[in-house]
Scaffold this motif. Structure first.
Motif, PDB file in Angstrom:
ATOM      1  N   PRO A   4     -26.381-116.963  29.570  1.00 56.54           N
ATOM      2  CA  PRO A   4     -24.983-117.315  29.123  1.00 56.54           C
ATOM      3  C   PRO A   4     -25.196-118.456  28.072  1.00 56.54           C
ATOM      4  N   SER A   5     -26.228-119.299  28.631  1.00 54.64           N
ATOM      5  CA  SER A   5     -26.300-120.510  27.467  1.00 54.64           C
ATOM      6  C   SER A   5     -27.174-120.056  26.034  1.00 54.64           C
ATOM      7  N   SER A   6     -27.819-119.044  26.278  1.00 56.69           N
ATOM      8  CA  SER A   6     -28.613-118.619  24.874  1.00 56.69           C
ATOM      9  C   SER A   6     -27.754-117.791  24.208  1.00 56.69           C
ATOM     10  N   GLU A   7     -26.786-116.935  24.895  1.00 56.59           N
ATOM     11  CA  GLU A   7     -25.778-116.282  24.011  1.00 56.59           C
ATOM     12  C   GLU A   7     -24.855-117.180  23.364  1.00 56.59           C
ATOM     13  N   ILE A   8     -24.403-118.358  24.121  1.00 59.82           N
ATOM     14  CA  ILE A   8     -23.516-118.937  23.561  1.00 59.82           C
ATOM     15  C   ILE A   8     -24.189-119.681  22.180  1.00 59.82           C
ATOM     16  N   PHE A   9     -25.365-120.135  22.288  1.00 60.06           N
ATOM     17  CA  PHE A   9     -26.122-120.775  21.328  1.00 60.06           C
ATOM     18  C   PHE A   9     -26.229-119.782  20.235  1.00 60.06           C
ATOM     19  N   ARG A  10     -26.934-118.628  20.223  1.00 65.24           N
ATOM     20  CA  ARG A  10     -27.019-117.569  19.378  1.00 65.24           C
ATOM     21  C   ARG A  10     -25.723-117.266  18.669  1.00 65.24           C
ATOM     22  N   ARG A  11     -24.431-117.305  19.302  1.00 65.44           N
ATOM     23  CA  ARG A  11     -23.025-117.145  18.687  1.00 65.44           C
ATOM     24  C   ARG A  11     -22.971-118.213  17.935  1.00 65.44           C
ATOM     25  N   LEU A 114     -17.124-117.132  31.281  1.00 63.01           N
ATOM     26  CA  LEU A 114     -18.638-116.701  31.411  1.00 63.01           C
ATOM     27  C   LEU A 114     -18.935-117.580  32.535  1.00 63.01           C
ATOM     28  N   PRO A 115     -20.004-117.052  33.409  1.00 64.52           N
ATOM     29  CA  PRO A 115     -20.323-117.875  34.716  1.00 64.52           C
ATOM     30  C   PRO A 115     -21.265-119.328  34.170  1.00 64.52           C
ATOM     31  N   VAL A 116     -20.568-120.163  33.487  1.00 68.72           N
ATOM     32  CA  VAL A 116     -21.373-121.342  32.951  1.00 68.72           C
ATOM     33  C   VAL A 116     -20.415-122.398  32.721  1.00 68.72           C
ATOM     34  N   ALA A 117     -20.600-123.599  33.046  1.00 67.15           N
ATOM     35  CA  ALA A 117     -19.828-124.944  33.090  1.00 67.15           C
ATOM     36  C   ALA A 117     -19.279-125.102  31.697  1.00 67.15           C
ATOM     37  N   GLN A 120     -21.532-127.188  29.660  1.00 66.18           N
ATOM     38  CA  GLN A 120     -22.627-126.416  29.067  1.00 66.18           C
ATOM     39  C   GLN A 120     -22.222-125.719  27.797  1.00 66.18           C
ATOM     40  N   VAL A 121     -20.995-125.365  27.803  1.00 64.87           N
ATOM     41  CA  VAL A 121     -20.363-124.756  26.354  1.00 64.87           C
ATOM     42  C   VAL A 121     -20.474-125.607  25.261  1.00 64.87           C
ATOM     43  N   PHE A 122     -19.815-126.860  25.546  1.00 65.15           N
ATOM     44  CA  PHE A 122     -19.629-127.634  24.746  1.00 65.15           C
ATOM     45  C   PHE A 122     -20.937-128.232  24.247  1.00 65.15           C
ATOM     46  N   LEU A 123     -21.906-128.511  25.096  1.00 62.90           N
ATOM     47  CA  LEU A 123     -23.063-129.186  24.751  1.00 62.90           C
ATOM     48  C   LEU A 123     -23.845-128.255  23.883  1.00 62.90           C
ATOM     49  N   THR A 124     -23.870-126.898  24.392  1.00 68.87           N
ATOM     50  CA  THR A 124     -24.658-125.871  23.477  1.00 68.87           C
ATOM     51  C   THR A 124     -24.113-125.860  22.237  1.00 68.87           C
ATOM     52  N   ARG A 125     -22.701-125.894  22.091  1.00 67.65           N
ATOM     53  CA  ARG A 125     -22.262-125.917  20.604  1.00 67.65           C
ATOM     54  C   ARG A 125     -22.933-127.112  19.845  1.00 67.65           C
ATOM     55  N   PHE A 126     -23.074-128.194  20.650  1.00 66.35           N
ATOM     56  CA  PHE A 126     -23.542-129.400  19.874  1.00 66.35           C
ATOM     57  C   PHE A 126     -25.095-129.083  19.374  1.00 66.35           C
ATOM     58  N   LEU A 127     -25.680-128.603  20.484  1.00 68.93           N
ATOM     59  CA  LEU A 127     -27.177-128.346  19.708  1.00 68.93           C
ATOM     60  C   LEU A 127     -27.157-127.067  18.467  1.00 68.93           C
ATOM     61  N   CYS A 128     -26.162-126.330  18.642  1.00 72.25           N
ATOM     62  CA  CYS A 128     -26.160-125.548  17.567  1.00 72.25           C
ATOM     63  C   CYS A 128     -25.984-126.365  16.236  1.00 72.25           C
ATOM     64  N   VAL A 129     -25.147-127.589  16.230  1.00 72.61           N
ATOM     65  CA  VAL A 129     -25.051-128.410  15.100  1.00 72.61           C
ATOM     66  C   VAL A 129     -26.409-129.158  14.761  1.00 72.61           C
TER      67      VAL A 129
END
Length: 268
Positions: A4-11, A114-117, A120-129
């Motif tokens: 889920p994290s890699s998918e969130i990052f990719r998106r 998704l089965p993710v905290a 983790q969604v917000f942190l992954t979005r920050f990593l995208c930036v």
């Protein structure tokens, strides 16, 4: 199967693709145009005439105190104000769009299912930036250094790398301000305004406070001073400033993540 994290990052990267291309192209063109003007400016003598007509205090405040030299020209016309300001604005607009903007529009609801905290969604979005900032910074660095070599400017490779690094970290810190603001519940607009305001006020403290004996101590609290106060283009990486920028960004992201994990998420 991707996590889920890699998918969130990719998106997240896919969502900001056009914005990233636009910002990268604009900043690379800015860098190329600034460095490309150096030969004609140097040969015309206009830089000496300009520097002689500005008081030393004002010249130092705006980073143009050595504008007739190659490193001073690069600093005054690119790294003192324009690039840090624009890269910072890129950071805060992208963070607020991917976090607060998507939350207000209801586009985060599917991700949060998704089965993710949530954190983790917000942190992954920050990593995208951060990924986008890294790509843009590397492209700018390559453009500047390639142009410096082409025009045989007396500027070191290490200096260009150092000032590009500190400028990028300055943008990361202000991205952290925007992220924390969204984390504590501010909407996209207010969070963007707050982070942009911190960016501008920091510059004013860095540029104007040293001109006044009473205000000069305030310059030390400006992230711009941490990043650019020791002129990394000449002096190399200011490790103390880098540590402050990195620590500040980590603290802001940690605070924003803690807050977003304990508040209600807005729905469209």
């Amino acid at each position: 199967m991707s996590s889920p994290s890699s998918e969130i990052f990719r998106r997240g990267v896919q969502i900001q693709r056009r914005t990233l291309l636009a910002w990268s192209a604009a900043l690379v063109l800015l860098a190329l145009s600034v460095v490309g003007a150096w030969p004609s400016m140097e040969s015309s003598g206009a830089l000496e005439d300009f520097s002689s007509g500005v008081s030393p205090e004002v010249a130092a405040a705006f980073g143009i105190d050595r504008i007739s030299s190659a490193s001073g020209y690069l600093k005054g016309n690119l790294y003192a104000v324009l690039l840090p300001l624009l890269l910072g604005l890129m950071a805060v607009t992208t963070v607020t769009a991917l976090t607060g903007g998507d939350e207000e529009a209801g586009r985060l609801e599917l991700l949060l299912a998704l089965p993710v905290a949530r954190r983790q969604v917000f942190l992954t979005r920050f990593l995208c930036v951060l990924f986008g900032l890294a790509v843009t910074s590397v492209l700018v660095w390559l453009s500047v250094y390639g142009s410096v070599v082409s025009f045989d400017m007396d500027v070191s490779a290490g200096g260009v790398a150092a000032v590009t690094l500190t400028t990028a970290l300055l943008a990361v810190l202000h991205a952290g301000v925007a992220y924390a603001a969204v984390g504590f519940g501010l909407g996209r607009g207010p969070a963007l305004g707050l982070a942009a305001g911190v960016l501008v006020v920091g510059y004013l403290l860095h540029a104007i406070a040293p001109m006044s004996d009473a205000l000069e101590p305030l310059a030390g609290i400006s992230p711009w001073e941490w990043a650019l106060g020791n002129d990394p283009l000449l002096g190399g990486v200011p490790w103390g400033g880098v540590a402050l920028l990195a620590a500040g960004a980590v603290a802001l992201v940690a605070a924003g993540t803690y807050a977003v994990d304990r508040r209600d998420v807005k729905n469209a």
